[in-house]
Structures are given as C-alpha cells and as structure tokens.
Design a protein around this motif. Structure first.
Motif, PDB file in Angstrom:
ATOM      1  N   LEU A  60       0.894  -1.155   0.000  1.00 58.08           N
ATOM      2  CA  LEU A  60       0.000   0.000   0.000  1.00 58.08           C
ATOM      3  C   LEU A  60       0.932   1.203   0.000  1.00 58.08           C
ATOM      4  CD1 LEU A  60      -2.938   0.892   0.029  1.00 58.08           C
ATOM      5  CD2 LEU A  60      -2.822   0.918   2.519  1.00 58.08           C
ATOM      6  N   GLU A  92      -4.200  -3.948  10.935  1.00 56.09           N
ATOM      7  CA  GLU A  92      -5.010  -2.817  10.492  1.00 56.09           C
ATOM      8  C   GLU A  92      -5.491  -2.942   9.049  1.00 56.09           C
ATOM      9  OE1 GLU A  92      -0.630  -1.421  10.263  1.00 56.09           O
ATOM     10  OE2 GLU A  92      -1.835  -2.753  11.513  1.00 56.09           O
ATOM     11  N   HIS A  93      -4.981  -3.948   8.310  1.00 59.59           N
ATOM     12  CA  HIS A  93      -5.402  -4.162   6.929  1.00 59.59           C
ATOM     13  C   HIS A  93      -6.210  -5.451   6.755  1.00 59.59           C
ATOM     14  CE1 HIS A  93      -3.164  -0.711   5.526  1.00 59.59           C
ATOM     15  NE2 HIS A  93      -2.206  -1.083   6.343  1.00 59.59           N
ATOM     16  N   ARG A  94      -6.456  -6.156   7.842  1.00 62.25           N
ATOM     17  CA  ARG A  94      -7.279  -7.363   7.768  1.00 62.25           C
ATOM     18  C   ARG A  94      -8.721  -6.956   7.504  1.00 62.25           C
ATOM     19  NH1 ARG A  94      -4.294 -10.228  12.855  1.00 62.25           N
ATOM     20  NH2 ARG A  94      -2.296 -10.391  11.770  1.00 62.25           N
ATOM     21  N   GLY A  95      -9.430  -7.782   6.769  1.00 63.96           N
ATOM     22  CA  GLY A  95     -10.811  -7.477   6.420  1.00 63.96           C
ATOM     23  C   GLY A  95     -10.929  -6.578   5.203  1.00 63.96           C
ATOM     24  N   SER A  96      -9.790  -6.201   4.611  1.00 59.68           N
ATOM     25  CA  SER A  96      -9.788  -5.304   3.446  1.00 59.68           C
ATOM     26  C   SER A  96      -9.709  -6.057   2.124  1.00 59.68           C
ATOM     27  CB  SER A  96      -8.594  -4.354   3.534  1.00 59.68           C
ATOM     28  OG  SER A  96      -7.376  -5.080   3.362  1.00 59.68           O
ATOM     29  N   THR A  98      -7.046  -7.929   1.424  1.00 58.91           N
ATOM     30  CA  THR A  98      -5.614  -8.139   1.156  1.00 58.91           C
ATOM     31  C   THR A  98      -5.249  -9.616   1.230  1.00 58.91           C
ATOM     32  OG1 THR A  98      -5.100  -5.937   2.005  1.00 58.91           O
ATOM     33  CG2 THR A  98      -3.281  -7.513   1.881  1.00 58.91           C
TER      34      THR A  98
END
Length: 165
Positions: A60, A92-96, A98
C-alpha cells in the motif's frame, strides 16, 4: 494496493513485516522472533532470492502490508504438490481483501507453474477468520496436528488444509 513477487531488494521491508508477525503472533509460525531477529539482512534477501519458492508481497503505497509464500515440492514423487506458508497481513489491513488477494495470486501462481495438482497449508486451529478465508477459496480441512507448536509451556494445535486444483 499492489501485489507482486518479492526479491532481495525488498529484504528490509520483508524483515520488518516478518519480525512484526513473529513477535505479535508467535503461535502462528514455526520460526521464532528471537531466532530471526538475529539474522543479518542478507539472510532475508537470500530467502527472497531462491528459485524454489515464491514470496508475494502486498504493498500500500511504499508500505509492505502482507506476504504469503508458495513452496512447490522438489522431489519427483511430490512435484504435484505445493505448500503455502508464512501468510500474514498487518492487523489494520485485515478485512480489506488483502489476504484474499494474496492467496488468490499464490493459487494462480501454483496453477501457472504447471504440474501442481494440490496445495497444502496449516492454520492455527483457533484462527476462525483465516479458516473461513481458506475454505471460501476452496481449501478443505483434512486433519489436525495436535500440539503442533509449543511456546513456553503452552501447546498450539494446527488445522491441516488442502486444495485440489
């Protein structure tokens, strides 16, 4: 977000993410933070430069936010198999999406190598979000590795999964 294979030029970013994963989620990896933090940066570069395994990184902007490694088997009788290891996405990027995108690209990579018929992975038995992701991608549980890891005096079980391509 951009996903592409990592090489030795990504060693420092990979080292930072890897040590974060090992420090905060020790039960999810066979390696330990204490072992790998002592490694020189060249060892991480070598890990990313081998021709017999492929590490994909999710970026990112300039920040590495996730990785996954695909390791095709090398022995003649096992060449129809590959293993997925070292899957990690920053919290903080889980559930996005990725993790899904990393896994989909690793699966596509396995298909593109030719001859791979099945992919194996293991996941901590209590990690329900990861298990749901893997099942949604087509992996099936086929067993448990009881007491797979021992950290201090605590045991951690792993669920074994396979996907047939």
């Amino acid at each position: 977000m951009n996903i592409h294979p990592l090489d030795a030029s990504h060693a420092e970013a990979y080292r930072q993410l890897r040590l974060e994963a090992l420090e905060h989620y020790p039960e999810a990896f066979a390696s330990s933070y204490e072992e790998e933090r002592a490694w020189p940066i060249e060892r991480f570069g070598q890990r990313l430069s081998t021709e017999d395994k492929f590490t994909l990184g999710a970026w990112l902007d300039q920040l590495l936010i996730g990785t996954v490694t695909l390791i095709p088997e090398q022995r003649t009788k096992l060449k129809h198999r590959a293993n997925i290891v070292a899957m990690y996405v920053r919290p903080e990027h889980r559930g996005s999406g990725t993790g899904r995108q990393l896994m989909e690209q690793a699966i596509d990579l396995a298909r593109g190598l030719g001859g791979i018929e099945q992919i194996y992975l293991s996941v901590m038995a209590h990690n329900e979000p990861a298990k749901r992701l893997y099942m949604a991608l087509g992996f099936e549980a086929y067993g448990k590795d009881w007491r797979a890891l021992k950290i201090d005096d605590a045991y951690h079980d792993e669920e074994l999964m396979v996907m047939f391509l």
